[in-house]
Design a protein around this motif. Structure first.
Motif, PDB file in Angstrom:
ATOM      1  N   LYS A 287      12.158 100.809  44.921  1.00 14.50           N
ATOM      2  CA  LYS A 287      13.220 100.577  45.892  1.00 14.50           C
ATOM      3  C   LYS A 287      12.661  99.855  47.114  1.00 14.50           C
ATOM      4  O   LYS A 287      12.426 100.453  48.167  1.00 14.50           O
ATOM      5  N   VAL A 288      12.403  98.569  46.948  1.00 11.31           N
ATOM      6  CA  VAL A 288      11.934  97.745  48.052  1.00 11.31           C
ATOM      7  C   VAL A 288      12.778  96.484  48.118  1.00 11.31           C
ATOM      8  O   VAL A 288      13.386  96.085  47.122  1.00 11.31           O
ATOM      9  N   HIS A 289      12.801  95.876  49.278  1.00 10.32           N
ATOM     10  CA  HIS A 289      13.523  94.628  49.441  1.00 10.32           C
ATOM     11  C   HIS A 289      12.744  93.487  48.799  1.00 10.32           C
ATOM     12  O   HIS A 289      11.523  93.404  48.949  1.00 10.32           O
ATOM     13  N   PHE A 290      13.458  92.598  48.101  1.00 12.46           N
ATOM     14  CA  PHE A 290      12.884  91.377  47.547  1.00 12.46           C
ATOM     15  C   PHE A 290      13.428  90.182  48.313  1.00 12.46           C
ATOM     16  O   PHE A 290      14.594  90.160  48.733  1.00 12.46           O
ATOM     17  N   MET A 291      12.589  89.161  48.441  1.00  9.10           N
ATOM     18  CA  MET A 291      12.996  87.922  49.085  1.00  9.10           C
ATOM     19  C   MET A 291      12.415  86.737  48.328  1.00  9.10           C
ATOM     20  O   MET A 291      11.332  86.847  47.743  1.00  9.10           O
ATOM     21  N   GLY A 292      13.129  85.622  48.335  1.00 12.03           N
ATOM     22  CA  GLY A 292      12.634  84.424  47.666  1.00 12.03           C
ATOM     23  C   GLY A 292      13.084  83.173  48.379  1.00 12.03           C
ATOM     24  O   GLY A 292      13.823  83.231  49.364  1.00 12.03           O
ATOM     25  N   PRO A 293      12.678  82.000  47.876  1.00  9.80           N
ATOM     26  CA  PRO A 293      13.080  80.714  48.448  1.00  9.80           C
ATOM     27  C   PRO A 293      14.395  80.252  47.839  1.00  9.80           C
ATOM     28  O   PRO A 293      15.044  80.983  47.080  1.00  9.80           O
ATOM     29  N   GLU A 294      14.764  79.014  48.130  1.00  7.86           N
ATOM     30  CA  GLU A 294      16.065  78.510  47.690  1.00  7.86           C
ATOM     31  C   GLU A 294      16.167  78.447  46.170  1.00  7.86           C
ATOM     32  O   GLU A 294      17.262  78.455  45.610  1.00  7.86           O
ATOM     33  N   GLY A 295      15.035  78.420  45.477  1.00  7.12           N
ATOM     34  CA  GLY A 295      15.054  78.365  44.023  1.00  7.12           C
ATOM     35  C   GLY A 295      15.642  79.593  43.348  1.00  7.12           C
ATOM     36  O   GLY A 295      16.000  79.537  42.173  1.00  7.12           O
ATOM     37  N   VAL A 296      15.759  80.706  44.074  1.00  4.03           N
ATOM     38  CA  VAL A 296      16.367  81.900  43.476  1.00  4.03           C
ATOM     39  C   VAL A 296      17.862  81.956  43.751  1.00  4.03           C
ATOM     40  O   VAL A 296      18.564  82.829  43.223  1.00  4.03           O
ATOM     41  N   GLY A 297      18.365  81.033  44.573  1.00 12.31           N
ATOM     42  CA  GLY A 297      19.768  81.077  44.975  1.00 12.31           C
ATOM     43  C   GLY A 297      20.688  80.418  43.988  1.00 12.31           C
ATOM     44  O   GLY A 297      21.241  79.348  44.250  1.00 12.31           O
ATOM     45  N   ASN A 298      20.873  81.057  42.864  1.00  8.47           N
ATOM     46  CA  ASN A 298      21.697  80.517  41.793  1.00  8.47           C
ATOM     47  C   ASN A 298      22.643  81.606  41.305  1.00  8.47           C
ATOM     48  O   ASN A 298      22.192  82.729  41.037  1.00  8.47           O
ATOM     49  N   PRO A 299      23.940  81.343  41.172  1.00  6.13           N
ATOM     50  CA  PRO A 299      24.875  82.379  40.736  1.00  6.13           C
ATOM     51  C   PRO A 299      24.495  83.049  39.417  1.00  6.13           C
ATOM     52  O   PRO A 299      24.863  84.200  39.174  1.00  6.13           O
ATOM     53  N   ASP A 300      23.735  82.349  38.566  1.00  5.00           N
ATOM     54  CA  ASP A 300      23.344  82.946  37.288  1.00  5.00           C
ATOM     55  C   ASP A 300      22.385  84.121  37.449  1.00  5.00           C
ATOM     56  O   ASP A 300      22.174  84.884  36.506  1.00  5.00           O
ATOM     57  N   ILE A 301      21.798  84.273  38.626  1.00  9.65           N
ATOM     58  CA  ILE A 301      20.909  85.411  38.828  1.00  9.65           C
ATOM     59  C   ILE A 301      21.670  86.720  38.739  1.00  9.65           C
ATOM     60  O   ILE A 301      21.103  87.752  38.368  1.00  9.65           O
ATOM     61  N   ASN A 302      22.964  86.689  39.040  1.00  7.76           N
ATOM     62  CA  ASN A 302      23.757  87.914  38.989  1.00  7.76           C
ATOM     63  C   ASN A 302      23.845  88.469  37.575  1.00  7.76           C
ATOM     64  O   ASN A 302      23.787  89.688  37.370  1.00  7.76           O
ATOM     65  N   ALA A 303      23.982  87.582  36.598  1.00  6.86           N
ATOM     66  CA  ALA A 303      24.063  88.042  35.211  1.00  6.86           C
ATOM     67  C   ALA A 303      22.739  88.621  34.743  1.00  6.86           C
ATOM     68  O   ALA A 303      22.707  89.505  33.876  1.00  6.86           O
ATOM     69  N   ILE A 304      21.640  88.145  35.307  1.00  5.01           N
ATOM     70  CA  ILE A 304      20.315  88.627  34.904  1.00  5.01           C
ATOM     71  C   ILE A 304      19.972  89.938  35.596  1.00  5.01           C
ATOM     72  O   ILE A 304      19.523  90.897  34.963  1.00  5.01           O
TER      73      ILE A 304
END
Length: 374
Positions: free
Chosen positions: A246-263
């Protein structure tokens, strides 16, 4: 400075029809779009194409450039470094003088020598790795997006001032883009005295990251930064949640894709990421935003408006140079600024923007995003 873009609706319909017909005309000015149209990150190619399509439609509707219409040619590189030169050589052999792209940093880095040597003007709206331009002495390579050594410090500043973690893990996907920005974040955190307890690469395309998640648990980190793309971030989020991390994750613009929600599922809620400022919210851009929406395109993604800006800059460069000559166009752009939906942009000697803003967003389980704290 800002500019209000006003589409010419009636003429745009005709221009769109010409583009969709696929007919090539000898008197058109061709622009290649090089990016991933196959593979695991095709969504980024689609984002860029939406911006390029919208720009070309509007430019053609307003009369084109030097009395000629712009014509788009798409070239697939699958976001693969080894395919970058293949795509670039195809563009050169087809005698196309202007390129929007490449989209991914690895493929871009692999292609730039070819364009510069052959006198082809390339403007990338999304490749953020410093190695695209650093120390290269290129005249023909430009960006309409910031660099990772701007994005990384922006992320680190946010982490230090807003999150204030005691022990951080920095992960990356071992690729030019992901590893580069991860290293930038690590460096900035270490300079500020924050402990980076783990700096480790994962293999892009793997389906099981339990080993690195076990390391996250054993090191007791309270924050994770990941440099890479959305397929791997989505799996990290989901598998970490399944293992009770239970920790916060952060990434760059490359993770900003709506398909991440399905994954990632519900585990994506609250993911932090840096993105270009949401220029679709600028009141002076509402006409162009409506042009996107009229075509059922999303103007608010990571790269749509930077891709529009890249296309528009090429067109303005041709007009400013007064000739369909990529070398003269590059010279013009290096010496002048251009008003675009992402602002009044200008370039330094090596082709990077003189100024670019990254904001921090929170990503939500319904696929929306909000500026952090708002």
């Amino acid at each position: 400075m800002k500019i209000r873009f006003t589409p010419v609706a009636a003429a745009m319909s005709l221009a769109t029809g010409l583009l969709l017909s696929g007919a090539a005309h000898a008197d058109n000015i061709r622009i290649a779009l090089a990016g991933p149209f196959t593979g695991s990150v095709t969504q980024y190619g689609d984002m860029v194409k939406q911006g390029v399509d919208t720009a070309i439609e509007q430019i053609n509707a307003a009369g084109g450039v030097l009395g000629k219409q712009l014509e788009l040619v798409t070239v697939d590189d699958a976001c693969e470094p080894k395919q970058g030169p293949v795509a670039a050589n195809r563009i050169v052999n087809d005698k196309i003088h202007y390129v929007v792209g490449h989209v991914c940093s690895g493929a871009t880095i692999a292609a730039t020598d070819i364009y510069n040597n052959e006198g082809v003007l390339m403007v990338t709206p999304s490749a953020t790795a410093p190695a695209v331009t650093d120390g290269k002495g290129y005249d023909m390579i430009l960006r309409t997006i910031g660099r990772d050594d701007q994005q990384g410090p922006a992320a680190a500043k946010f982490i230090l001032e807003q999150i204030k973690p005691t022990k951080v893990a920095v992960l990356h996907d071992k690729q030019s883009y992901g590893q580069g920005i991860a290293a930038s974040v690590r460096s900035e955190l270490q300079k500020a005295g924050t402990e980076v307890a783990l700096f480790e690469g994962i293999n892009a395309g793997d389906s099981d990251y339990s080993a690195v998640i076990t390391k996250l648990k054993s090191t007791g980190v309270d924050f994770v930064y990941f440099g890479g793309y959305h397929p791997e971030m989505g799996l990290l989020l989901r598998q970490a949640a399944e293992q009770g991390v239970k920790v916060h994750f952060m990434g760059p613009e490359g993770v900003g894709n709506p398909d991440i929600n399905a994954i990632a599922g519900k585990a994506v809620e609250g993911m932090l990421l840096t993105l270009p400022a949401d220029f679709s919210q600028d009141p002076d851009n509402q006409a162009i935003v409506q042009a996107f929406k009229d075509k059922k395109r999303d103007p608010s993604g990571a790269f749509q408006l930077s891709a529009y800006a890249a296309t528009f800059a090429i067109a303005e460069g041709i007009k400013g140079a007064g000739a369909d000559d990529p070398i003269k166009v590059a010279d013009y752009l290096h010496a002048n600024s251009v008003k675009t939906p992402i602002g009044q942009i200008s370039w330094n000697k090596q082709g990077d923007l003189n100024d670019f803003k990254f904001d921090v967003f929170s990503w939500h389980a319904d696929g929306t995003k909000t500026v952090y704290g708002k």
